[in-house]
Design a protein around this motif. Structure first.
Motif, mmCIF file in Angstrom:
data_model
loop_
_atom_site.group_PDB
_atom_site.id
_atom_site.type_symbol
_atom_site.label_atom_id
_atom_site.label_comp_id
_atom_site.label_asym_id
_atom_site.label_seq_id
_atom_site.Cartn_x
_atom_site.Cartn_y
_atom_site.Cartn_z
ATOM 1 N N ARG A 156 -1.842 13.984 2.787
ATOM 2 C CA ARG A 156 -0.914 13.704 1.454
ATOM 3 C C ARG A 156 0.108 13.169 1.906
ATOM 4 N NH1 ARG A 156 -3.063 19.098 0.567
ATOM 5 N NH2 ARG A 156 -0.930 20.148 1.194
ATOM 6 N N GLU A 157 0.858 13.549 3.124
ATOM 7 C CA GLU A 157 2.140 12.912 3.428
ATOM 8 C C GLU A 157 2.146 11.546 3.640
ATOM 9 O OE1 GLU A 157 5.292 14.386 3.930
ATOM 10 O OE2 GLU A 157 4.793 16.325 3.355
ATOM 11 N N GLU A 158 0.964 11.084 4.233
ATOM 12 C CA GLU A 158 0.662 9.537 4.588
ATOM 13 C C GLU A 158 0.451 9.030 3.380
ATOM 14 O OE1 GLU A 158 -2.530 6.986 7.213
ATOM 15 O OE2 GLU A 158 -2.809 9.177 7.240
ATOM 16 N N LEU A 159 -0.290 9.397 2.284
ATOM 17 C CA LEU A 159 -0.511 8.871 1.197
ATOM 18 C C LEU A 159 0.922 8.678 0.709
ATOM 19 C CD1 LEU A 159 -3.385 8.046 -0.351
ATOM 20 C CD2 LEU A 159 -3.043 9.969 -1.514
ATOM 21 N N PHE A 160 1.888 9.600 0.314
ATOM 22 C CA PHE A 160 2.917 9.653 -0.226
ATOM 23 C C PHE A 160 3.623 8.428 0.310
ATOM 24 C CE2 PHE A 160 7.363 10.232 -0.890
ATOM 25 C CZ PHE A 160 7.689 11.043 -1.881
ATOM 26 N N GLU A 161 3.952 8.244 1.667
ATOM 27 C CA GLU A 161 4.751 7.119 2.386
ATOM 28 C C GLU A 161 3.896 5.828 2.145
ATOM 29 O OE1 GLU A 161 7.570 7.483 3.965
ATOM 30 O OE2 GLU A 161 7.470 9.724 3.244
ATOM 31 N N GLN A 162 2.705 5.571 1.930
ATOM 32 C CA GLN A 162 2.179 4.421 1.570
ATOM 33 C C GLN A 162 2.546 3.916 0.234
ATOM 34 O OE1 GLN A 162 -2.084 4.738 1.759
ATOM 35 N NE2 GLN A 162 -2.063 5.220 4.105
ATOM 36 N N ALA A 163 2.660 5.003 -0.612
ATOM 37 C CA ALA A 163 3.096 4.721 -1.942
ATOM 38 C C ALA A 163 4.616 4.063 -2.145
ATOM 39 C CB ALA A 163 2.907 5.762 -3.106
ATOM 40 N N VAL A 164 5.279 4.592 -1.143
ATOM 41 C CA VAL A 164 6.688 4.409 -1.052
ATOM 42 C C VAL A 164 6.731 3.047 -0.593
ATOM 43 C CG1 VAL A 164 9.053 5.099 0.033
ATOM 44 C CG2 VAL A 164 7.653 6.917 -0.821
ATOM 45 N N SER A 165 6.250 2.460 0.347
ATOM 46 C CA SER A 165 6.144 1.204 1.107
ATOM 47 C C SER A 165 5.854 0.275 0.001
ATOM 48 C CB SER A 165 5.363 1.184 2.229
ATOM 49 O OG SER A 165 5.133 -0.004 2.797
ATOM 50 N N LEU A 166 4.638 0.571 -0.766
ATOM 51 C CA LEU A 166 4.151 -0.405 -1.885
ATOM 52 C C LEU A 166 5.096 -0.655 -3.027
ATOM 53 C CD1 LEU A 166 0.268 0.579 -2.152
ATOM 54 C CD2 LEU A 166 1.141 -1.522 -0.988
ATOM 55 N N SER A 167 5.927 0.423 -3.182
ATOM 56 C CA SER A 167 6.903 0.231 -4.146
ATOM 57 C C SER A 167 8.065 -0.522 -3.937
ATOM 58 C CB SER A 167 7.139 1.787 -4.574
ATOM 59 O OG SER A 167 6.148 2.757 -4.979
ATOM 60 N N ALA A 168 8.125 -0.705 -2.639
ATOM 61 C CA ALA A 168 9.623 -1.546 -2.169
ATOM 62 C C ALA A 168 9.319 -3.017 -2.337
ATOM 63 C CB ALA A 168 9.706 -1.103 -0.518
ATOM 64 N N ASP A 169 7.961 -3.423 -2.530
ATOM 65 C CA ASP A 169 7.741 -4.784 -2.719
ATOM 66 C C ASP A 169 7.187 -5.188 -4.038
ATOM 67 O OD1 ASP A 169 6.672 -7.337 -2.680
ATOM 68 O OD2 ASP A 169 6.005 -7.209 -0.543
ATOM 69 N N ARG A 170 7.708 -5.899 -4.770
ATOM 70 C CA ARG A 170 7.447 -6.316 -6.128
ATOM 71 C C ARG A 170 6.059 -6.821 -6.239
ATOM 72 N NH1 ARG A 170 10.037 -8.012 -10.795
ATOM 73 N NH2 ARG A 170 12.046 -7.504 -10.008
ATOM 74 N N ARG A 171 5.578 -7.487 -5.286
ATOM 75 C CA ARG A 171 4.385 -8.051 -5.373
ATOM 76 C C ARG A 171 2.925 -7.015 -5.193
ATOM 77 N NH1 ARG A 171 5.205 -11.892 -0.073
ATOM 78 N NH2 ARG A 171 6.002 -9.886 0.410
ATOM 79 N N THR A 172 3.496 -5.706 -4.890
ATOM 80 C CA THR A 172 2.491 -4.875 -4.801
ATOM 81 C C THR A 172 2.809 -3.531 -5.554
ATOM 82 O OG1 THR A 172 3.728 -3.888 -2.894
ATOM 83 C CG2 THR A 172 1.986 -5.241 -2.352
ATOM 84 N N TRP A 173 3.552 -3.839 -6.804
ATOM 85 C CA TRP A 173 3.825 -2.780 -7.595
ATOM 86 C C TRP A 173 2.653 -2.328 -8.332
ATOM 87 C CZ3 TRP A 173 9.095 -4.646 -10.628
ATOM 88 C CH2 TRP A 173 9.986 -4.424 -9.672
ATOM 89 N N SER A 174 1.584 -2.970 -8.463
ATOM 90 C CA SER A 174 0.413 -2.648 -9.127
ATOM 91 C C SER A 174 -0.410 -1.653 -8.282
ATOM 92 C CB SER A 174 -0.730 -3.769 -9.762
ATOM 93 O OG SER A 174 0.243 -4.616 -10.556
ATOM 94 N N ASP A 175 -0.436 -2.137 -7.110
ATOM 95 C CA ASP A 175 -1.141 -1.031 -6.033
ATOM 96 C C ASP A 175 -0.177 0.432 -6.005
ATOM 97 O OD1 ASP A 175 -2.962 -2.995 -5.610
ATOM 98 O OD2 ASP A 175 -1.706 -3.962 -3.975
ATOM 99 N N ALA A 176 0.927 0.113 -5.980
ATOM 100 C CA ALA A 176 1.845 1.196 -5.878
ATOM 101 C C ALA A 176 1.661 2.245 -7.265
ATOM 102 C CB ALA A 176 3.198 0.848 -5.575
ATOM 103 N N ASP A 177 1.549 1.522 -8.091
ATOM 104 C CA ASP A 177 1.221 2.342 -9.555
ATOM 105 C C ASP A 177 -0.068 3.267 -9.339
ATOM 106 O OD1 ASP A 177 1.148 3.242 -12.134
ATOM 107 O OD2 ASP A 177 0.381 1.383 -12.812
ATOM 108 N N ARG A 178 -1.002 2.563 -9.019
ATOM 109 C CA ARG A 178 -2.132 3.464 -8.826
ATOM 110 C C ARG A 178 -2.296 4.580 -7.639
ATOM 111 N NH1 ARG A 178 -4.231 -2.013 -9.911
ATOM 112 N NH2 ARG A 178 -4.117 -2.549 -7.574
ATOM 113 N N LEU A 179 -1.499 3.948 -6.670
ATOM 114 C CA LEU A 179 -1.390 4.920 -5.642
ATOM 115 C C LEU A 179 -0.623 6.232 -6.129
ATOM 116 C CD1 LEU A 179 -2.386 5.505 -2.920
ATOM 117 C CD2 LEU A 179 -0.579 4.241 -2.005
ATOM 118 N N TRP A 180 0.500 5.922 -6.728
ATOM 119 C CA TRP A 180 1.247 7.237 -7.217
ATOM 120 C C TRP A 180 0.327 8.116 -8.088
ATOM 121 C CZ3 TRP A 180 5.107 8.602 -4.529
ATOM 122 C CH2 TRP A 180 5.898 7.911 -4.057
#
Length: 282
Positions: free
Chosen positions: A6-30
């Protein structure tokens, strides 16, 4: 899913949210992160405060991302859920009486309330924004009598709330009482952020500069020229330190500090009348 997963998944979402190009991926991961923590909390035989905190943080971060994606109503829904969890954590920690954890829990709750106010405004509800900012300010004062001597998390959150509250009061239709209250809120935010100014943290200078500008606007609206004239040099010195990147803030400051325009002379008096001829000059 294990706690580490769960912690690893959380940190992946944080990383994806930091880049506008991966916001869609971050949305799904959150969405997956939130579901994972909800499932862990529902199936756990005992209260796991870390899982609750991580769920609140995931909802809050997802709300911020949704706001940036322009999905205002979804941001409000996620933001409200985050506030519910942050409040639950705050109440539980307060009952336990551990001071450092209370400071952290209160700071997180106050920040989430202030952010939810912004989400409500983006969704077209400015009155809800003011209500939430007022609630947050009142909660902070109820918990700590003096924000200037509060713990670091609470103190920073109160500076954020006072700044946003002052700015909100100055927007749209406002009366004299709103302007006076905005001036008080901005003054408190200046005191807090001035005390937190740190050369090792450039963001602290930006926060103070923004609050200087809001304070200047409130003083100009009150026509308090004497205090405004004392404030402007302080703000200009800080803006000079920030350099060319602070040009927009400098323009706002100068606009607020500019003396009010004199009323235009009516057209009938725009040119002097011709001299009258006297009888003795005939």
């Amino acid at each position: 899913m294990s706690p580490d997963e769960r912690e690893e998944l959380f940190e992946q979402a944080v990383s994806l949210s930091a880049d506008r190009r991966t916001w869609s991926d971050a949305d799904r991961l959150w969405t997956r992160v939130v579901s994972a923590y909800e499932a862990a909390i529902e199936t756990s035989a005992r209260v796991d405060r870390n899982d609750e905190r991580q769920l609140a943080r995931a909802l809050w971060r997802h709300a911020s991302l949704l706001a940036m994606l322009g999905r205002a109503d979804e941001a409000v829904a996620s933001g409200r859920q985050a506030v519910t969890w942050f409040r639950r954590i705050h109440d539980a920690v307060t009952a336990e009486g551990t001071t450092p954890r209370r400071d952290e829990a209160l700071g997180a709750l106050l920040t989430a309330l202030a952010d939810l106010a912004g989400f409500e405004f983006n969704a077209g509800r400015p009155a809800a924004r003011l209500d939430l900012l007022r609630q947050a300010a009142e909660l902070g004062i109820a918990e700590v009598a003096n924000p200037l001597t509060a713990g670091p998390h609470t103190k920073k959150a109160m500076g954020f709330i006072y700044h946003n509250f002052a700015a909100a009061l100055l927007e749209g239709d406002h009366d004299h009482d709103d302007v006076v209250e905005a001036s008080l809120m901005a003054s408190l935010a200046v005191e807090i952020r001035l005390g937190d100014l740190n050369a090792a943290n450039p963001n602290s200078a930006w926060e103070l500069a923004n609050t200087y500008v809001v304070f200047a606007r409130s003083l100009a609206a009150m026509n308090d020229r004497s205090r405004l004239e004392m404030l402007v040099p302080l703000a200009e010195n800080l803006l000079d330190f920030l350099g060319p990147s602070a040009a927009a803030l400098r323009e706002e400051l100068h606009a607020a500090a500019a003396p009010p325009e004199l009323p235009k002379i009516p057209e009938t008096f725009s040119t002097p009348p011709p001299p009258q001829r006297r009888w003795w000059r005939r």
